[in-house]
Design a protein around this motif. Sequence first.
Motif, mmCIF file in Angstrom:
data_model
loop_
_atom_site.group_PDB
_atom_site.id
_atom_site.type_symbol
_atom_site.label_atom_id
_atom_site.label_comp_id
_atom_site.label_asym_id
_atom_site.label_seq_id
_atom_site.Cartn_x
_atom_site.Cartn_y
_atom_site.Cartn_z
ATOM 1 N N ILE A 72 -5.462 10.474 -3.756
ATOM 2 C CA ILE A 72 -4.594 11.631 -3.515
ATOM 3 C C ILE A 72 -3.610 11.308 -2.399
ATOM 4 O O ILE A 72 -3.984 10.769 -1.363
ATOM 5 C CB ILE A 72 -5.438 12.871 -3.105
ATOM 6 N N LYS A 73 -2.342 11.615 -2.655
ATOM 7 C CA LYS A 73 -1.330 11.480 -1.601
ATOM 8 C C LYS A 73 -0.975 12.890 -1.121
ATOM 9 O O LYS A 73 -0.762 13.801 -1.932
ATOM 10 C CB LYS A 73 -0.081 10.785 -2.171
ATOM 11 N N TYR A 74 -0.885 13.060 0.196
ATOM 12 C CA TYR A 74 -0.696 14.397 0.769
ATOM 13 C C TYR A 74 0.410 14.375 1.821
ATOM 14 O O TYR A 74 0.429 13.503 2.686
ATOM 15 C CB TYR A 74 -2.010 14.858 1.413
ATOM 16 N N LEU A 105 0.817 -1.214 0.000
ATOM 17 C CA LEU A 105 0.000 0.000 0.000
ATOM 18 C C LEU A 105 0.851 1.265 0.000
ATOM 19 O O LEU A 105 0.324 2.372 -0.066
ATOM 20 C CB LEU A 105 -0.952 0.017 1.202
ATOM 21 N N HIS A 106 2.158 1.097 0.111
ATOM 22 C CA HIS A 106 3.035 2.273 0.030
ATOM 23 C C HIS A 106 4.260 1.935 -0.818
ATOM 24 O O HIS A 106 5.344 1.667 -0.310
ATOM 25 C CB HIS A 106 3.451 2.766 1.419
ATOM 26 N N ALA A 107 4.036 1.919 -2.121
ATOM 27 C CA ALA A 107 5.128 1.662 -3.060
ATOM 28 C C ALA A 107 5.482 2.961 -3.772
ATOM 29 O O ALA A 107 4.678 3.893 -3.831
ATOM 30 C CB ALA A 107 4.684 0.626 -4.086
ATOM 31 N N HIS A 108 6.706 3.029 -4.268
ATOM 32 C CA HIS A 108 7.089 4.095 -5.211
ATOM 33 C C HIS A 108 7.787 3.393 -6.368
ATOM 34 O O HIS A 108 8.972 3.086 -6.277
ATOM 35 C CB HIS A 108 8.045 5.099 -4.569
ATOM 36 N N LEU A 109 7.047 3.147 -7.428
ATOM 37 C CA LEU A 109 7.634 2.419 -8.554
ATOM 38 C C LEU A 109 8.808 3.174 -9.166
ATOM 39 O O LEU A 109 9.663 2.588 -9.824
ATOM 40 C CB LEU A 109 6.570 2.145 -9.624
ATOM 41 N N SER A 144 5.766 -0.587 2.196
ATOM 42 C CA SER A 144 7.220 -0.759 2.326
ATOM 43 C C SER A 144 7.989 0.539 2.112
ATOM 44 O O SER A 144 8.993 0.763 2.761
ATOM 45 C CB SER A 144 7.713 -1.800 1.318
ATOM 46 N N ASP A 145 7.560 1.369 1.154
ATOM 47 C CA ASP A 145 8.277 2.601 0.813
ATOM 48 C C ASP A 145 9.673 2.302 0.261
ATOM 49 O O ASP A 145 10.526 3.182 0.226
ATOM 50 C CB ASP A 145 8.387 3.502 2.057
ATOM 51 N N ILE A 146 9.904 1.060 -0.187
ATOM 52 C CA ILE A 146 11.279 0.651 -0.494
ATOM 53 C C ILE A 146 11.619 0.859 -1.975
ATOM 54 O O ILE A 146 10.750 0.911 -2.827
ATOM 55 C CB ILE A 146 11.490 -0.834 -0.086
HETATM 56 ZN ZN LIG Z 1 6.770 7.221 0.521
#
Ligand SMILES: [Zn+2]
Length: 398
Positions: free
Chosen positions: A176-178, A63-67, A309-311
């Motif tokens: 939306i991401k804030y 739920l927290h990825a940055h491709l 993960s934010d990884i």
């Molecule tokens: Zn992030």
Amino acid sequence: MILFKNCRLVGALTEGYEGEFADILVDDNDIIAEIAAPGSIDAGEIPTVDAGHQTLLPGFFDLHAHLCLTDLDFKELRNRSCVDSCFEMYDFAREYLKQGYTTVRDAGGPFNVTAGLKKAANRKTICIPDIISSGEILTPTEVGNETFSSLYCPADSPFEVRKACRRQFELGNDVIKYMVTGAYLNEAGNPGDVIATEDELREAVRVAQLKGSYVMGHAHGAEGIKLAIRCGLRTIEHGSFIDEEAIGMLLNTDQTYLVPTAAIGLACIDDSGDTLSDDAVDKSKKYEAMEKECVNRAYRAGLKMGFGSDIDRKNFCLHPGMEFYARREWFDFDTLDILLQATKYSAEIAGLADRKGTIRKGKNAEFVIVEGKPDQDIYAMKQLPLYVYFKGELLQNR
Ligand SMILES: [Zn+2]
């Protein structure tokens, strides 16, 4: 049709079937048609995968990825072209699938690539996990924003926020991401500081609701977390310094959930690639003990949490299963709860529980076959899955 035979199921992740072992029949629309005792479905001419009594799990969520995060070198990211971004992000999406992730909520990226990837996947041009796309991240004007300038959409005042939100939806994004508080990884950021205002956040929530959508809020500090809960954001991303009051607020609502991120914590402390700034590493070390303690306290209080993960891709590939074991090492979560967070709970938080998150007749056939018993030993996740099945594609890793 395809038959998966001799599958070991995890009770907490299975609905409508009691046994430990089963055969699972998948229909031509990739829906689970039947779950039955091993040997009881007549396979006939149907293609068959023998799971060999290894564990079959529902597809995972990040739920927290940055491709876009190829590695933790943000300078390269800032200067990357649109075309390069497309290929890098497609590549990371495929890596996610290879490790068993079938739903990826992207928490911010450049050039609207995630919306484009979604379109290509819908046309069946590419096979990648289902993407929940947030597009550019809304942020107040802040010193340090230049670190992630290619990911950010600065907006100050409710009017600018309204326009910026509508723009993200217009471009084909889903949520939306804030930025509600400062960040670890942008150099001038202080993760404890609130940077957004209540009228701005309420406006973002209002516009998102018009679209039947929601706002995911980056928030480390307790005041920012409480502000986000009050304003009706759906998810608190990171939630590092959550306090008793915020935990109580979350226990009393079903509109906001916590998505802690463990893998990035581990990666920042152990920055063996030496790609992070000294400032980011210093901040991570300074707050490590506090973050572990706060998130663990929220867990012990019984909060239903999502899996994020934010990884970056480099760490993701180097350390298969990283978010799974990082949750043990970073937050001391129990094994079965980690699996529930990665599947059932995240499906519920993302509003997709009718189709995803558990093994149940009528749900999507999104399968990850893992060697061993990950419900008893989370380190079983350190090996790549034997098989991943998603949208008719069977990936065999070993
Ligand atoms: Zn992030």
